[in-house]
Design a protein around this motif. Structure first.
Motif, PDB file in Angstrom:
ATOM      1  N   LYS A  43      39.768  55.374   9.356  1.00  0.00           N
ATOM      2  CA  LYS A  43      38.620  53.961   9.662  1.00  0.00           C
ATOM      3  C   LYS A  43      37.948  54.215  10.928  1.00  0.00           C
ATOM      4  CE  LYS A  43      40.677  50.045   7.445  1.00  0.00           C
ATOM      5  NZ  LYS A  43      41.496  48.896   7.458  1.00  0.00           N
ATOM      6  N   TYR A  44      38.630  54.678  11.876  1.00  0.00           N
ATOM      7  CA  TYR A  44      38.140  54.805  13.370  1.00  0.00           C
ATOM      8  C   TYR A  44      37.020  55.781  13.141  1.00  0.00           C
ATOM      9  CZ  TYR A  44      38.343  56.169  18.200  1.00  0.00           C
ATOM     10  OH  TYR A  44      37.839  56.499  19.598  1.00  0.00           O
ATOM     11  N   ALA A  84      33.895  54.458  11.568  1.00  0.00           N
ATOM     12  CA  ALA A  84      33.141  53.401  12.222  1.00  0.00           C
ATOM     13  C   ALA A  84      32.301  54.108  13.192  1.00  0.00           C
ATOM     14  CB  ALA A  84      34.114  52.258  12.786  1.00  0.00           C
ATOM     15  N   THR A  99      37.175  60.863  24.109  1.00  0.00           N
ATOM     16  CA  THR A  99      37.978  59.892  24.048  1.00  0.00           C
ATOM     17  C   THR A  99      39.350  60.791  24.160  1.00  0.00           C
ATOM     18  OG1 THR A  99      38.771  60.058  21.850  1.00  0.00           O
ATOM     19  CG2 THR A  99      36.670  58.745  22.433  1.00  0.00           C
ATOM     20  N   PHE A 137      30.521  54.115  17.112  1.00  0.00           N
ATOM     21  CA  PHE A 137      30.537  53.596  18.277  1.00  0.00           C
ATOM     22  C   PHE A 137      29.605  52.778  18.890  1.00  0.00           C
ATOM     23  CE2 PHE A 137      30.094  54.007  22.980  1.00  0.00           C
ATOM     24  CZ  PHE A 137      31.148  53.579  23.554  1.00  0.00           C
ATOM     25  N   ILE A 143      32.580  61.017  20.894  1.00  0.00           N
ATOM     26  CA  ILE A 143      31.638  60.295  20.587  1.00  0.00           C
ATOM     27  C   ILE A 143      30.276  60.970  20.788  1.00  0.00           C
ATOM     28  CG2 ILE A 143      30.561  57.935  20.996  1.00  0.00           C
ATOM     29  CD1 ILE A 143      33.341  56.909  21.941  1.00  0.00           C
ATOM     30  N   ARG A 172      31.793  58.993  15.613  1.00  0.00           N
ATOM     31  CA  ARG A 172      32.826  59.517  16.260  1.00  0.00           C
ATOM     32  C   ARG A 172      33.535  60.916  15.548  1.00  0.00           C
ATOM     33  NH1 ARG A 172      34.466  53.782  16.336  1.00  0.00           N
ATOM     34  NH2 ARG A 172      34.379  53.014  18.551  1.00  0.00           N
TER      35      ARG A 172
END
Lengths: 140, 238
Positions: free
Chosen positions: B219-220, B223, B145, B225, B99, B109
């Motif tokens: 998708k993650y 998006a 992460t 953070f 991130i 991300r």
């Protein structure tokens, strides 16, 4: 016995009493449940949790919460063996695990242990659930 | 150090110069002959005008400076220390999702590819997914992460190094006017180099393929953070 009946007339539901199941909020056993075996004074009690690996110890009331559970007819100052037998007989730990309080605690614990990606997936799952609910509501 | 017994870790019995004197390296025979500098005369004769001036005069070849400091200022000693190579945080391995916390892509991300020689991290969005190009970032401005993109068998083109990201040096002085204006009009933006966009696509192809293998991962990455109420990064698991 007179005083006992008076207590039951009280608005309070949970009492510090021998046999009361308590949730510990600090110390090495924080988060576990134990049973009050003997009341020392108005600050501390002897607690014991032979089935939840809480060693028998003196514990301040400030750092524990009373649960609605209670061992019936536990004699004062009962030893670990007696407490274990009663706990197993009354399935107290199973009752605790099935209570919504314990379930909420477990859920919060689970959430806290999720990593960033898992949190994102939870968000997606909640969105999907919301979608289903709203559509069902619009239909109804 | 051998002659300078340690009083405490890092502190020797003798000073640096005392220890050097004890080592006695100055005593050894000189192996190389210094080239003799060409002799420069201290004075030179110049012609002077005027009848009563004796026609010539000896003057120093180099004029003494008119100013000299009233107090002696010590030359600072040259440091012989050199920075150690940057250690990569153990939580960051190729394929880790990071991130970004600073810069114009903060909150994005991205996928970590490798650590460059300068110690900076080479990351990619991938560009197609979240608009972050191949980019160098400092690991201090990054949250690592535990999510990983499986980059097994991925080979990075060795030409993508620190020099690849360096700005082309402009020779000569340029005015601020020439930097932004051309013929009285604002300069048009320079197009992104074709070669670099080809490199970007080449790298991203493998990364995107790996990303698509895992559900929701694209998708993650797309998006951003952010923290919501009651979230404290030091208490969170990443």
């Amino acid at each position: 016995m007179e005083a006992w009946t008076n207590l039951r007339d009280s608005n309070f539901q949970r009492f510090v009493e021998v046999g009361r199941v308590v949730l510990l909020s600090s110390g090495p056993s924080a988060g576990k449940i134990a049973v009050i075996a003997e009341i020392i004074d108005h600050n501390r009690a002897i607690i014991d949790g032979p089935t939840t690996s809480v060693p028998r110890q003196s514990f301040p009331y400030r750092h524990l919460s009373l649960t609605p559970l209670r061992l019936t007819n536990l004699p004062r100052g009962a030893g670990s063996g007696v407490i274990r037998k009663q706990l197993e007989k009354e399935c107290t730990v199973a009752k605790w695990d099935n209570s919504s309080w314990a379930k909420k605690r477990a859920a919060a614990q689970k959430r806290r242990s999720l990593n960033d990606f898992a949190r994102f997936e939870v968000m997606l799952a909640k969105k999907a659930r919301r979608d289903v609910v709203r559509k069902a509501l619009a239909k109804a | 150090m051998a002659r300078s017994r340690q009083l405490a870790p890092g502190i020797g019995r003798f000073s640096r110069s005392q220890a050097a004197a004890r080592r006695g390296l100055y005593k050894g025979t000189k192996k190389s002959e210094k080239p003799t500098p060409a002799e420069v005369l201290a004075t030179k004769e110049v012609q002077v005008g005027g009848e009563k001036n004796g026609s010539t005069r000896l003057v120093p070849t180099s004029k003494a400076p008119r100013y000299y400091p009233a107090e002696d200022v010590r030359q600072p000693k040259k440091s012989r220390k050199s920075p150690n190579p940057t250690k990569l945080r153990p939580s960051i391995v190729p394929g880790s999702v990071l991130i970004l916390l600073a810069g114009r892509f903060r909150g994005k991300r991205v996928v970590f590819l490798k650590q460059l020689d300068s110690g900076l991290l080479l990351v990619t969005g991938p560009y197609k997914i979240n608009g972050v190009p191949l980019r160098r970032v400092n690991q201090a401005y990054v949250i690592a992460t535990s999510t990983k993109v499986d980059l097994d068998g991925f080979k990075l083109d060795p030409k993508i190094n620190d020099a690849y990201f360096a700005k082309a040096a402009v020779k000569g002085a340029t005015s601020a006017e020439a930097e932004f204006f051309e013929e009285g009009k604002p300069k048009l933006k320079e197009p992104f180099p074709e070669a670099k966009s080809v490199d970007q696509k080449g790298v991203d192809k493998a990364v995107i393929l790996a990303v698509q293998k895992q559900a929701n991962l694209a998708k993650y990455l797309k998006a951003t953070f952010g923290l919501t109420k009651g979230q404290f990064p030091h208490q969170m698991v990443f």
